[in-house]
Design a protein around this motif. Structure first.
Motif, PDB file in Angstrom:
ATOM      1  N   ALA A  68     -15.683  -2.436  31.756  1.00  0.00           N
ATOM      2  CA  ALA A  68     -16.198  -1.299  30.777  1.00  0.00           C
ATOM      3  C   ALA A  68     -16.895  -0.399  31.242  1.00  0.00           C
ATOM      4  O   ALA A  68     -16.480   0.705  31.666  1.00  0.00           O
ATOM      5  CB  ALA A  68     -16.600  -1.483  29.399  1.00  0.00           C
ATOM      6  N   PHE A  69     -18.223  -1.167  32.089  1.00  0.00           N
ATOM      7  CA  PHE A  69     -19.285   0.185  32.912  1.00  0.00           C
ATOM      8  C   PHE A  69     -18.092   1.311  33.870  1.00  0.00           C
ATOM      9  O   PHE A  69     -18.541   2.588  34.001  1.00  0.00           O
ATOM     10  CB  PHE A  69     -20.327  -0.424  33.495  1.00  0.00           C
ATOM     11  CG  PHE A  69     -21.070   0.634  33.655  1.00  0.00           C
ATOM     12  CD1 PHE A  69     -21.811   1.106  33.596  1.00  0.00           C
ATOM     13  CD2 PHE A  69     -21.190   0.087  35.044  1.00  0.00           C
ATOM     14  CE1 PHE A  69     -22.989   1.631  33.932  1.00  0.00           C
ATOM     15  CE2 PHE A  69     -21.784   0.942  35.819  1.00  0.00           C
ATOM     16  CZ  PHE A  69     -22.984   1.470  35.125  1.00  0.00           C
ATOM     17  N   SER A  70     -17.260  -0.142  34.736  1.00  0.00           N
ATOM     18  CA  SER A  70     -17.096  -0.043  35.915  1.00  0.00           C
ATOM     19  C   SER A  70     -15.756   1.299  36.015  1.00  0.00           C
ATOM     20  O   SER A  70     -15.929   2.491  36.937  1.00  0.00           O
ATOM     21  CB  SER A  70     -16.594  -0.490  36.318  1.00  0.00           C
ATOM     22  OG  SER A  70     -17.519  -1.598  37.100  1.00  0.00           O
ATOM     23  N   LEU A  71     -15.313   1.082  35.096  1.00  0.00           N
ATOM     24  CA  LEU A  71     -13.431   1.780  34.379  1.00  0.00           C
ATOM     25  C   LEU A  71     -14.458   3.523  34.125  1.00  0.00           C
ATOM     26  O   LEU A  71     -13.988   4.505  34.238  1.00  0.00           O
ATOM     27  CB  LEU A  71     -13.377   1.435  32.743  1.00  0.00           C
ATOM     28  CG  LEU A  71     -11.649   2.382  32.744  1.00  0.00           C
ATOM     29  CD1 LEU A  71     -10.941   2.872  33.810  1.00  0.00           C
ATOM     30  CD2 LEU A  71     -10.924   1.669  31.327  1.00  0.00           C
ATOM     31  N   ALA A  72     -15.747   3.277  33.019  1.00  0.00           N
ATOM     32  CA  ALA A  72     -15.920   5.068  32.690  1.00  0.00           C
ATOM     33  C   ALA A  72     -16.627   5.322  33.947  1.00  0.00           C
ATOM     34  O   ALA A  72     -16.768   6.506  34.275  1.00  0.00           O
ATOM     35  CB  ALA A  72     -17.378   3.693  31.558  1.00  0.00           C
ATOM     36  N   GLY A  73     -17.453   4.792  34.365  1.00  0.00           N
ATOM     37  CA  GLY A  73     -17.902   5.410  36.176  1.00  0.00           C
ATOM     38  C   GLY A  73     -17.031   5.591  36.500  1.00  0.00           C
ATOM     39  O   GLY A  73     -16.792   7.214  37.345  1.00  0.00           O
TER      40      GLY A  73
END
Length: 568
Positions: A68-73
């Motif tokens: 989730a964090f990487s997709l947001a990035g």
């Protein structure tokens, strides 16, 4: 002083600096990840993102946090590039094209930092500092968090919750810890302080650090060039420290604003290797046996030393009158660093996931270019990227233990955990992903007329350029061989996909492996238990790394760099 002797002295100075930093930094990182305290700034960040740093996270929840964090990035960085034309600090810079914006967003979020653009001509200061530099920090912290989660899986014992004999109670209640806590601590307590110190040293060496506009720089052959300033030293520090590799300028670490002299060159190599080597000490401290950390360190250091020696030999001793007159293979190498400084940097950057370059890898000898390729194809485990090198080598250690168990007819064990069918399946999936991506995309690029036509060189060297590009992308390295026109829709898209799959699919299996290990009880040692802290196991681990990689990539290497090297 001869250039060869100067190279040996540089290597020894680098080795001494790493040895001095190894124990204090490794112990400090173990305390960071096993601390029960939260700094006030960390508490503020947790409230801002709505995360509970003490929440229990088993491996599926930990993985969801990573993804989730990487997709947001990826989405944020893609949008930032697409609206660059209306952002402040981007004088005259047009928005980045969709395919290149996707490629760059995937590249920096996956800690690859492959660049199919000229940094000073395409990216404005706001995108460079608020987009690319930020991802340099958080993508490195994600890799460190996944590595620590795997270590906790090995270290988990009744009552310890994943940290053994560190002197403090762990801050988590789940078997693998809390992703948000690990991410924030990695940035706030480790990467930012070290980057500040690194940037100060680079500024003292002459690296640029300002926000000035365009100014003219004279050229030796007459005329002038226009360059703009920027926060170069600070981005350079985290680019090396986080094994990222993206250069502020197109020439990367060969540019005098990024890497002014021989001292700064050696310091940048030190930054590249610092955390990956020190994490083996962290591993030993968290598992309660520093000897296990030394065994992993010895395997990494052995491969790194051998590769450095071979690279210096291929570049100094290449035959031919032109090479003999120049004192070695000097083409494509920055004269400020010489052959030795370039060779040591080249090995450091391809045996880690850094991707920074201070020389033109395509101009290396055939065998030298092959060593760069092989260094990435090993899985970048010697010492590897920040976090990814440690968990890659630990997965390889599981394979080595399994092979040893097969040879003696005993159930394999590692650090008190049984290595059974489930663990080996996860390890096998981990190792099959990257070769499938590299060889599959390379075959497609060679077979299709348009992608293959993007290379300027036919024959083995052209094949090496394409193989290098996908090896660099899928292994999250980011360096380029050169001579390949990669700013096309095909390469931007396929390399972006290779980076994403090559980064996050292995993490799925690493975290699943960590969860399966954390769920086991300890296995008592017996007379038949393999002593994995002994030199015998270190040799077995080095052999396993080389054999598994050789069997996978040797046919492709034979078509490219080996064919070119043997023909020269």
């Amino acid at each position: 002083m001869s250039p060869v002797l100067a190279g040996v002295l540089q290597f020894l100075a680098l080795l001494a600096a790493l040895a001095l930093a190894y124990r204090p930094l490794g112990d400090y990182m173990a305390r960071v990840y096993c601390s029960s305290r939260h700094l006030w700034v960390e508490k503020w960040i947790y409230r801002a993102v709505g995360a509970d740093p003490s929440a229990e996270m088993r491996w599926p929840a930990y993985l969801r946090g990573v993804l989730a964090f990487s997709l947001a990035g990826v989405l944020f960085l893609y949008l930032l590039q697409r609206v660059q034309g209306v952002l402040p600090g981007s004088p005259g810079f047009a928005p980045i094209d969709p395919d290149q914006a996707f490629n760059t967003a995937a590249s920096f979020v996956t800690n690859t930092n492959w660049q199919s653009y000229a940094g000073e001509q395409a990216m404005g200061r706001l995108v460079q500092t608020c987009g690319l530099a930020v991802q340099n920090f958080v993508s490195a912290a994600v890799g460190m968090a996944v590595a620590v989660a795997l270590v906790r899986g090995f270290a988990a014992r009744p009552g310890t919750r994943g940290c053994a004999r560190t002197g403090e109670a762990p801050s988590h209640t789940g078997p693998l810890g809390n992703f948000w806590a690990d991410l924030v601590r990695g940035v706030v307590r480790i990467l930012i302080p070290l980057s500040v110190l690194g940037a100060l040293v680079l500024v003292a060496c002459g690296a640029l650090q300002n926000f000035s506009g365009l100014h003219e720089v004279g050229q030796f052959g007459g005329g002038v060039q226009q360059w703009h300033g920027g926060a170069v030293a600070s981005q350079e520090a985290i680019k090396e420290l986080g094994t990222n590799g993206g250069g502020y300028y197109n020439a990367n670490s060969a540019h005098p604003y990024e890497n002014p002299n021989g001292l700064s060159n050696l310091f940048e190599i030190f930054l590249i290797l610092l955390i990956p080597f020190a994490l083996t000490r962290t591993f030993g401290r968290m598992t309660g046996s520093v000897r296990q950390g030394y065994a992993i360190l010895a395997a990494m250091a052995t491969i790194w030393t051998v590769f450095t020696a071979l690279m210096m030999w291929t570049e100094f001793a290449h035959h031919g009158p032109a090479f003999e007159a120049a004192g070695g293979a000097t083409e494509g190498k920055e004269t400020r660093f010489g052959i030795a400084g370039s060779a040591i940097f080249s090995v450091a950057t391809t045996l880690t996931s850094t991707g920074a370059v201070n020389s033109f890898h395509s101009s290396y000898t055939g065998l030298g270019g092959g060593l760069d390729l092989l260094g990435m194809q090993l899985g970048e485990v010697a010492p590897g990227g920040v976090g990814s090198g440690l968990y890659g080598m630990l997965v390889m250690a599981i394979v080595a233990v399994f092979l040893a168990g097969l040879m003696v007819g005993r159930t394999p064990e590692y650090l008190g955990k049984k290595i059974g069918t489930r663990q080996i399946k996860f390890a096998a999936c981990y190792f099959l992903i990257t070769p499938a991506l590299v060889l599959g995309f390379t075959a497609a690029a060679v077979a299709l007329p348009t992608p293959g036509g993007s290379t300027l060189n036919p024959g083995p060297h052209g094949f090496s350029e394409i193989l290098y590009a996908y090896t660099s992308g899928a292994n999250n390295n980011g360096s380029a061989f050169g001579g390949l026109s990669a700013d096309t829709e095909w390469f931007n898209t396929t390399l972006g996909i290779a980076m994403m799959l090559g980064r996050f699919l292995p993490m799925v299996f690493v975290l699943a492996l960590a969860g399966s290990l954390a769920g086991q009880g300890p296995v008592p040692q017996t007379a038949g238990t393999l002593r994995t802290h002994k030199p015998l196991f270190t040799g077995l681990l080095v052999g396993t790394v080389m054999i598994v990689t050789g069997l996978t990539y040797f046919p492709a290497l034979a078509l490219g760099p080996l064919a070119e090297g043997l023909a020269s």
